[in-house]
Design an enzyme around this catalytic site. Structure first.
Site, PDB file in Angstrom:
ATOM      1  N   ASP A 180      -1.884   6.617   6.298  1.00  0.00           N
ATOM      2  CA  ASP A 180      -2.893   5.667   5.835  1.00  0.00           C
ATOM      3  C   ASP A 180      -3.158   4.707   6.993  1.00  0.00           C
ATOM      4  O   ASP A 180      -2.336   3.853   7.306  1.00  0.00           O
ATOM      5  CB  ASP A 180      -2.352   4.912   4.608  1.00  0.00           C
ATOM      6  CG  ASP A 180      -3.302   3.824   4.109  1.00  0.00           C
ATOM      7  OD1 ASP A 180      -4.365   3.615   4.730  1.00  0.00           O
ATOM      8  OD2 ASP A 180      -2.973   3.180   3.089  1.00  0.00           O
TER       9      ASP A 180
ATOM     10  N   LYS B  52     -12.014  -1.991   6.250  1.00  0.00           N
ATOM     11  CA  LYS B  52     -11.121  -2.797   7.066  1.00  0.00           C
ATOM     12  C   LYS B  52     -11.561  -2.824   8.523  1.00  0.00           C
ATOM     13  O   LYS B  52     -11.451  -3.850   9.167  1.00  0.00           O
ATOM     14  CB  LYS B  52      -9.673  -2.283   6.982  1.00  0.00           C
ATOM     15  CG  LYS B  52      -9.106  -2.255   5.578  1.00  0.00           C
ATOM     16  CD  LYS B  52      -8.714  -3.627   5.055  1.00  0.00           C
ATOM     17  CE  LYS B  52      -8.495  -3.653   3.548  1.00  0.00           C
ATOM     18  NZ  LYS B  52      -7.540  -2.696   3.035  1.00  0.00           N
TER      19      LYS B  52
ATOM     20  N   TRP C 164       0.822  -1.215   0.000  1.00  0.00           N
ATOM     21  CA  TRP C 164       0.000   0.000   0.000  1.00  0.00           C
ATOM     22  C   TRP C 164       0.848   1.254   0.000  1.00  0.00           C
ATOM     23  O   TRP C 164       0.548   2.210  -0.719  1.00  0.00           O
ATOM     24  CB  TRP C 164      -0.983  -0.006   1.177  1.00  0.00           C
ATOM     25  CG  TRP C 164      -1.920  -1.181   1.095  1.00  0.00           C
ATOM     26  CD1 TRP C 164      -2.049  -2.183   2.006  1.00  0.00           C
ATOM     27  CD2 TRP C 164      -2.851  -1.492   0.032  1.00  0.00           C
ATOM     28  NE1 TRP C 164      -2.983  -3.094   1.574  1.00  0.00           N
ATOM     29  CE2 TRP C 164      -3.495  -2.700   0.378  1.00  0.00           C
ATOM     30  CE3 TRP C 164      -3.184  -0.872  -1.177  1.00  0.00           C
ATOM     31  CZ2 TRP C 164      -4.464  -3.303  -0.429  1.00  0.00           C
ATOM     32  CZ3 TRP C 164      -4.145  -1.471  -1.985  1.00  0.00           C
ATOM     33  CH2 TRP C 164      -4.774  -2.662  -1.614  1.00  0.00           C
TER      34      TRP C 164
HETATM   35  C1  LIG Z   1      -6.964  -2.127   1.778  1.00  0.00           C
HETATM   36  C2  LIG Z   1      -5.988  -1.038   1.963  1.00  0.00           C
HETATM   37  C3  LIG Z   1      -5.887   0.015   1.029  1.00  0.00           C
HETATM   38  C4  LIG Z   1      -6.717   0.075  -0.245  1.00  0.00           C
HETATM   39  O1  LIG Z   1      -8.006   0.460   0.065  1.00  0.00           O
HETATM   40  P1  LIG Z   1      -9.112   0.652  -1.079  1.00  0.00           P
HETATM   41  O2  LIG Z   1     -10.235   1.220  -0.276  1.00  0.00           O
HETATM   42  O3  LIG Z   1      -9.385  -0.686  -1.661  1.00  0.00           O
HETATM   43  O4  LIG Z   1      -8.592   1.598  -2.085  1.00  0.00           O
HETATM   44  C5  LIG Z   1      -4.980   1.014   1.283  1.00  0.00           C
HETATM   45  N1  LIG Z   1      -4.205   0.997   2.368  1.00  0.00           N
HETATM   46  C6  LIG Z   1      -4.254   0.008   3.286  1.00  0.00           C
HETATM   47  C7  LIG Z   1      -3.360   0.053   4.477  1.00  0.00           C
HETATM   48  C8  LIG Z   1      -5.161  -1.044   3.110  1.00  0.00           C
HETATM   49  O5  LIG Z   1      -5.208  -2.033   4.011  1.00  0.00           O
END
Ligand SMILES: *Cc1c(COP(=O)(O)O)cnc(C)c1O
Length: 354
Positions: free
Chosen positions: A167, A191, A100
């Site tokens: 993030d 998540k 990511w």
């Molecule tokens: C799943 C995830 C993403 C991607 O998220 P999307 O909503 O599918 O774009 C980005 N960063 C992390 C840490 C993730 O676990």
């Protein structure tokens, strides 16, 4: 029978939330209408949006501290470019701890110079880099607090004199930290907060307005702030379910309480991984994630047996990501301790069977 859902995302949500969400789809607030067919400008939905935004700030301890919470679309992946679009004038720093972060770096490079401040790529991202120094004069420093795929998690955050962007898709609302150290936090809902389809962005208002480029409206944080996160039709249902999950978390006792539960779950699985000779952990011990435990069988020949035993016990979602292999048990907020117990019992049983 309800499965023990260890999926990395979209994730398990609390049963109470599912119940309320299901009812709201049929009839919201006794309106004779579904939550997904009322106007997003109606009083009923504006209340939902406001409540979700307020709860997010409240749970993070960021109320009245100059932050705004937004529920946007396009996933965390859109935030990879939106953060850079809004904040990157000359030079930004990124810590590369996995898939990511690498994707975030790729997008940021479209907007300016990107410096790899630290990386754990040399060991397939099985650790969190430490002891690095952050150059002065960056527009911001970006990192990923929990690496969903590799199962590593930052315990200490880099000290910087520049804005800190994070993030937190896979560990937001899972553990206490001083969130006021961050200037921008984003997290895809699926998540740890709700269904896929909305992304929480918490932004400190005073970091905006500093880049010279023109920003398309939909990608401009300021536009969304000015319109109270309603510049266009928001994803009504994901926002509603996220609000319910945040309410559930608040009633439970907030992040403080869930952190204790999450620590118990993590201790349970990691002690099994460490004591059971049939398994090895993937991530360095000190950097292990409380959300995603990654591990492998020491003897691949046991795979079919183990997989069958898991399946029979109603365990799903523990296959590792293709870039790591093995197994990954994701233990997000709504996963009960009991589910981890079921998995650990099976790991024990496999050992007894030999
Ligand atoms: C799943 C995830 C993403 C991607 O998220 P999307 O909503 O599918 O774009 C980005 N960063 C992390 C840490 C993730 O676990």
């Amino acid at each position: 029978m309800k499965k023990h859902n260890f999926s990395a995302g979209p994730c398990i949500l609390p049963p109470q939330v599912m119940q309320l969400a299901a009812e709201a789809v049929l009839d919201y607030n006794g309106l004779g209408l579904s939550i997904i067919e009322i106007s997003h400008r109606s009083k009923d939905f504006v209340e939902v949006m406001e409540k979700a935004r307020t709860l997010a700030l409240e749970l993070l301890g960021l109320e009245n501290k100059g932050y705004t919470a937004l529920f946007l679309q396009g996933g965390a992946s859109t935030q990879f470019l939106m953060t850079a679009y809004n904040l990157l004038e000359k030079k930004a720093g990124y810590i590369n701890t996995g898939t990511w972060s690498s994707k975030a770096i790729k997008e940021a490079k479209l907007f300016g110079e990107v410096i790899d401040v630290a990386s754990s790529q040399d060991q397939n991202f099985n650790y969190i880099p430490k002891g690095f120094s952050v150059p002065k004069g960056l527009d911001y420093l970006h990192f990923t607090s929990n690496n969903t795929i590799f199962g590593t998690q930052f315990n200490e955050f880099p000290n910087t004199d520049c804005p800190l962007v994070c993030d937190m898709s896979s560990d937001i609302f899972s553990r206490q930290m001083d969130f006021s150290k961050f200037d921008l936090i984003y997290a895809g809902a699926q998540k740890n907060m709700g269904p896929a389809g909305t992304t929480l962005v918490v932004v400190k208002d005073d970091i905006l307005g500093k880049v010279s480029r023109r920003i398309p409206s939909m990608l401009d944080y300021q536009v969304h702030i000015d319109k109270d996160s309603m510049y266009n039709t928001p994803s009504v249902f994901p926002v509603y379910v996220s609000m319910l999950t945040l309410e559930w978390l608040k009633k439970l006792g907030g992040i403080e309480t869930i952190e204790e539960i999450n620590e118990k779950k993590a201790r349970l699985i990691y002690s099994e991984i460490d004591l059971n000779p049939l398994f090895t952990g993937f991530a360095e011990k000190e950097d292990r994630s409380n959300m995603n435990a990654t591990f492998n069988l020491t003897d691949e020949k046991l795979k079919t047996t183990f997989d069958t035993m898991c399946k029979e016990a109603g365990i799903i979602g523990i296959n590792g990501h293709r870039s790591v292999g093995g197994y990954r048990a994701s233990m997000y907020n709504a996963l009960p301790l009991e589910s981890v117990g079921v998995l650990v019992d099976i790991m024990d049983e496999l050992e007894r069977k030999g």
